[in-house]
Design a protein around this motif. Structure first.
Motif, mmCIF file in Angstrom:
data_model
loop_
_atom_site.group_PDB
_atom_site.id
_atom_site.type_symbol
_atom_site.label_atom_id
_atom_site.label_comp_id
_atom_site.label_asym_id
_atom_site.label_seq_id
_atom_site.Cartn_x
_atom_site.Cartn_y
_atom_site.Cartn_z
ATOM 1 N N SER A 61 27.908 6.840 49.496
ATOM 2 C CA SER A 61 26.527 7.189 49.848
ATOM 3 C C SER A 61 26.150 6.618 51.210
ATOM 4 N N ALA A 62 26.568 5.382 51.472
ATOM 5 C CA ALA A 62 26.266 4.759 52.763
ATOM 6 C C ALA A 62 26.904 5.547 53.900
ATOM 7 N N ILE A 63 28.133 5.995 53.696
ATOM 8 C CA ILE A 63 28.829 6.764 54.734
ATOM 9 C C ILE A 63 28.179 8.132 54.918
ATOM 10 N N VAL A 64 27.854 8.781 53.808
ATOM 11 C CA VAL A 64 27.204 10.092 53.882
ATOM 12 C C VAL A 64 25.858 9.987 54.601
ATOM 13 N N TYR A 97 15.962 19.391 60.525
ATOM 14 C CA TYR A 97 17.399 19.679 60.491
ATOM 15 C C TYR A 97 18.206 18.503 59.964
ATOM 16 N N GLY A 98 17.644 17.308 60.006
ATOM 17 C CA GLY A 98 18.315 16.174 59.392
ATOM 18 C C GLY A 98 18.091 16.122 57.892
ATOM 19 N N ALA A 128 19.621 14.183 46.951
ATOM 20 C CA ALA A 128 18.429 13.344 46.797
ATOM 21 C C ALA A 128 18.324 12.317 47.922
ATOM 22 N N LEU A 129 19.445 11.700 48.270
ATOM 23 C CA LEU A 129 19.420 10.635 49.275
ATOM 24 C C LEU A 129 19.172 11.158 50.684
ATOM 25 N N LEU A 130 19.673 12.349 50.990
ATOM 26 C CA LEU A 130 19.562 12.874 52.351
ATOM 27 C C LEU A 130 18.180 13.429 52.668
ATOM 28 N N GLU A 131 17.322 13.533 51.658
ATOM 29 C CA GLU A 131 16.006 14.120 51.883
ATOM 30 C C GLU A 131 15.137 13.257 52.793
ATOM 31 N N MET A 132 15.218 11.937 52.628
ATOM 32 C CA MET A 132 14.222 11.067 53.255
ATOM 33 C C MET A 132 14.596 10.419 54.591
ATOM 34 N N THR A 269 27.304 22.110 53.559
ATOM 35 C CA THR A 269 26.090 22.906 53.358
ATOM 36 C C THR A 269 24.841 22.037 53.437
ATOM 37 N N LEU A 270 24.892 20.860 52.819
ATOM 38 C CA LEU A 270 23.758 19.943 52.897
ATOM 39 C C LEU A 270 23.442 19.580 54.344
ATOM 40 N N TYR A 271 24.468 19.208 55.090
ATOM 41 C CA TYR A 271 24.252 18.832 56.487
ATOM 42 C C TYR A 271 23.748 20.011 57.310
#
Length: 325
Positions: A61-64, A97-98, A128-132, A269-271
């Protein structure tokens, strides 16, 4: 999929605004919708996080997250200096975009299932983590731009001018980020069982209230459409090229983490996706100077259909080519 009803609500609002209709969403209702959406997204993410052992996901998760933060950092100077946008608009679009699109991710999952590509359920944790983080970074970039505009020279002098304690308070305790993080914590503590009693409000009603939110965003976008025309050609190019750049970061990250081809496709896809739910609500509250017509026009009008029709097949090809089977 591009003609999902919630997208059509945005188009209805856009049409109403362009045709000079007297349709208006009261400000108090829009504020309530923004609060609801941010809290609902945070709750959903927290519930998903509660399903997995956090210890097993900490490192990945930290790396992502770290790799994902590169997206707004790359996008901001491109928008600011090549696109000649204001620092408010550049920060807002970079945050869009982030951040990520739940709908685009859902389509990618459905595509993998249809093609019999294996993938793991814990990938939703990254959703969930990439949203914020990108939303927080967008606020920081906007405030850094404020500091630079107020200084005769940029660089270290601008950084020293910032009251970092006040900035941290504004970022983490501004209502947009507070609702997202607060919802995440509540959802994590409550878990799926604790979430069930409130699910009719925060899950079943979500899409209908999102439709009303996008109706208002269509009205807002129409009222500022002239600004999008000024930057239209550049933003269309950015909205197509940036997802490809972001997906490449996702594939490289997935290769480093030794993800499967299916998981790599989902991370790419998330990125590559751009938020049109959390980011507009958060930026409207935290960076009200930004023009939502630019960010919504790029993320929802261009990147969203591009990803659905062209992007996801490209990301699958990238995963098949660069990720060991």
């Amino acid at each position: 999929m591009v003609f999902d009803p919630i997208v059509l609500f945005f188009l209805l609002g856009l049409l109403a605004g362009l045709s000079k209709s007297d349709l208006k969403i009261p400000a108090a209702i829009y504020e309530a919708l923004s609060i609801y959406l941010l809290l609902a997204i945070g709750l959903k993410g927290g519930v998903e996080l509660s399903k997995y052992p956090l210890g097993e996901l900490v490192t990945s998760s930290a790396i992502v997250l770290a790799a994902g933060m590169l997206i707004p950092i790359i996008g901001y100077p491109v928008l600011r200096f090549l696109g000649k946008l204001s620092h408010y608009d550049a920060a807002s679009i970079a945050a869009h975009y982030g951040s990520v699109s739940v709908v685009t991710y859902s389509v990618a999952v459905a595509t993998l299932i249809e093609r019999d590509w294996a993938h793991d359920g814990y990938m939703v944790v990254y959703l969930a983590l990439l949203e914020m983080p990108a939303l927080i970074l967008g606020v920081v970039l906007a405030r850094l731009g404020d500091a630079r505009d107020g200084q005769a020279s940029a660089g270290l002098a601008a950084l020293r001018s910032i009251h970092w304690g006040r900035l941290a308070h504004e970022v983490f305790f501004g209502k947009s980020i507070l609702l997202l993080i607060g919802g995440l914590i509540i959802g994590f503590i409550a878990g799926e069982k604790g979430y069930e009693p409130i699910a009719p409000v925060f899950k079943e009603a979500f899409k209908g209230l999102l439709a009303l939110f996008l109706l208002e965003m269509g009205l807002v976008a129409a009222s500022r459409i002239a600004a999008f025309r000024s930057y239209g050609a550049f933003l269309v190019g950015f909205a197509i090229v940036m997802p490809l750049v972001s997906a490449s970061i996702g594939i490289l990250t997935a290769r480093y983490l030794e993800f499967s081809q299916g998981n790599a496709t989902l991370l790419a896809t998330l990125y590559a996706s751009a938020s049109y739910i959390a980011a507009p609500a958060a930026m409207r509250i935290a960076v009200p100077q930004a023009n939502p017509a630019l960010s919504i026009g790029a993320s929802l009008g261009v990147t969203f259909p591009f990803n659905l029709f062209v992007g996801i097949p490209i990301y699958m090809w990238m995963a098949r080519t660069f990720i060991p089977g």
